[in-house]
Design a protein around this motif. Structure first.
Motif, PDB file in Angstrom:
ATOM      1  N   LYS A 110       0.830  -1.205   0.000  1.00 33.60           N
ATOM      2  CA  LYS A 110       0.000   0.000   0.000  1.00 33.60           C
ATOM      3  C   LYS A 110       0.867   1.258   0.000  1.00 33.60           C
ATOM      4  O   LYS A 110       0.572   2.242  -0.696  1.00 33.60           O
TER       5      LYS A 110
ATOM      6  N   LYS B  91      -5.189   6.966 -10.815  1.00 34.28           N
ATOM      7  CA  LYS B  91      -6.033   6.653  -9.662  1.00 34.28           C
ATOM      8  C   LYS B  91      -6.648   5.264  -9.782  1.00 34.28           C
ATOM      9  O   LYS B  91      -6.692   4.501  -8.805  1.00 34.28           O
ATOM     10  N   SER B  92      -7.115   4.917 -10.966  1.00 39.58           N
ATOM     11  CA  SER B  92      -7.722   3.603 -11.177  1.00 39.58           C
ATOM     12  C   SER B  92      -6.709   2.485 -10.980  1.00 39.58           C
ATOM     13  O   SER B  92      -7.019   1.460 -10.352  1.00 39.58           O
TER      14      SER B  92
ATOM     15  N   ARG C  54      -3.904   2.548  -9.177  1.00 41.65           N
ATOM     16  CA  ARG C  54      -3.556   2.449  -7.757  1.00 41.65           C
ATOM     17  C   ARG C  54      -4.657   1.738  -6.975  1.00 41.65           C
ATOM     18  O   ARG C  54      -4.403   0.826  -6.174  1.00 41.65           O
ATOM     19  N   THR C  55      -5.906   2.144  -7.190  1.00 43.91           N
ATOM     20  CA  THR C  55      -7.029   1.539  -6.458  1.00 43.91           C
ATOM     21  C   THR C  55      -7.158   0.057  -6.759  1.00 43.91           C
ATOM     22  O   THR C  55      -7.409  -0.756  -5.861  1.00 43.91           O
TER      23      THR C  55
ATOM     24  N   ASN D 273      -6.742  -2.684  -3.754  1.00 43.35           N
ATOM     25  CA  ASN D 273      -7.908  -3.517  -3.425  1.00 43.35           C
ATOM     26  C   ASN D 273      -7.607  -4.995  -3.609  1.00 43.35           C
ATOM     27  O   ASN D 273      -8.070  -5.837  -2.817  1.00 43.35           O
TER      28      ASN D 273
END
Length: 255
Positions: free
Chosen positions: A54, A82-83, A85-86, A90
């Protein structure tokens, strides 16, 4: 028609030129297979790896967004960063949940074992305490000097208890024990407990509080016994001194 195509091509070249290399291209679940979490040490290893995963992806996201402002398609670059990384965080979190649940289950099972051990220890202690009044009631009365004395001589403790009085004392003791158990139960029910505690953790917490109360009670009993022994010693010393004074008075010649 060629101008938009040229601008699009330049934008793609600019996007690729300023892109930051991702931390890892191998999914977290392949590096740390959830099926491999069969021990507490492995679970803690996975949790530590997730924290590191993380952190590196957050650092990558900061660098990537900073580079996005140097590209032609800024919004597209920011959304893509952003996509990505998320998605990776997750995916790693799903493995982390397996490790966390494994440790929670292990702690819960250990809490149950500790509770049972504490309850067994407390039951043995209670049985021992409950057997004390019976031994006292069945014990033969101590031989004491019951010779009538003058007013002011001796002490009330020298009087021998009758069987009826001993039985009454034993019943009063048993009644006090029952009242004490009820008070402890009422006090435990009033103690606030964290909503996040599991049923096993609540039972363990109650057992620990009960053990602490029993320890304090044993200390108080010991202190009272020491005071009673000191009182008996003082009484004996006073009686011996009175005997000496009486003998000395008899030896003095009267005129």
């Amino acid at each position: 028609m060629r101008i938009p195509l040229i601008l699009f091509t330049l934008g793609l070249l600019s996007f690729n030129a300023w892109a930051v290399e991702p931390p890892s291209t191998v999914p977290f679940a392949k590096r740390y297979d959830p099926a491999s979490i069969t021990t507490a040490s492995r679970a803690r290893e996975v949790i530590a790896a997730y924290d590191n995963e993380k952190r590196v992806w957050e650092n990558w996201y900061k660098e990537e967004t900073a580079q996005c402002y140097r590209n032609f398609f800024v919004t597209y670059c920011l959304d893509k960063a952003k996509s990505e990384r998320t998605e990776h965080i997750n995916e790693a979190r799903r493995v982390w949940l397996v490790a966390r649940d494994f440790l929670r289950k292990e702690r819960s099972e250990q809490a149950v074992k500790d509770r049972k051990a504490a309850e067994a220890k407390q039951a043995a202690k209670n049985a021992k305490m409950d057997a004390q009044p019976a031994r006292v009631a069945k014990a033969p009365p101590k031989t004491r000097d019951v010779t009538p004395r003058k007013p002011g001589e001796g002490h009330a403790a020298d009087r021998v208890l009758t069987p009826e009085e001993e039985k009454a004392n034993a019943e009063a003791y048993a009644m006090k024990q029952q009242e004490r158990e009820q008070r402890i139960a009422e006090q435990e029910s009033k103690v606030p407990e964290a909503p996040s505690m599991t049923p096993e953790e609540r039972i363990q917490a109650r057992a620990e509080r009960r053990a602490a109360a029993e320890k304090k009670r044993a200390e108080n009993i010991k202190k009272r016994a020491e005071k009673a022994a000191e009182y008996e010693r003082q009484v004996k010393l006073r009686e011996e001194q009175e005997k000496k004074n009486s003998v000395t008075g008899d030896l003095i010649p009267r005129l």
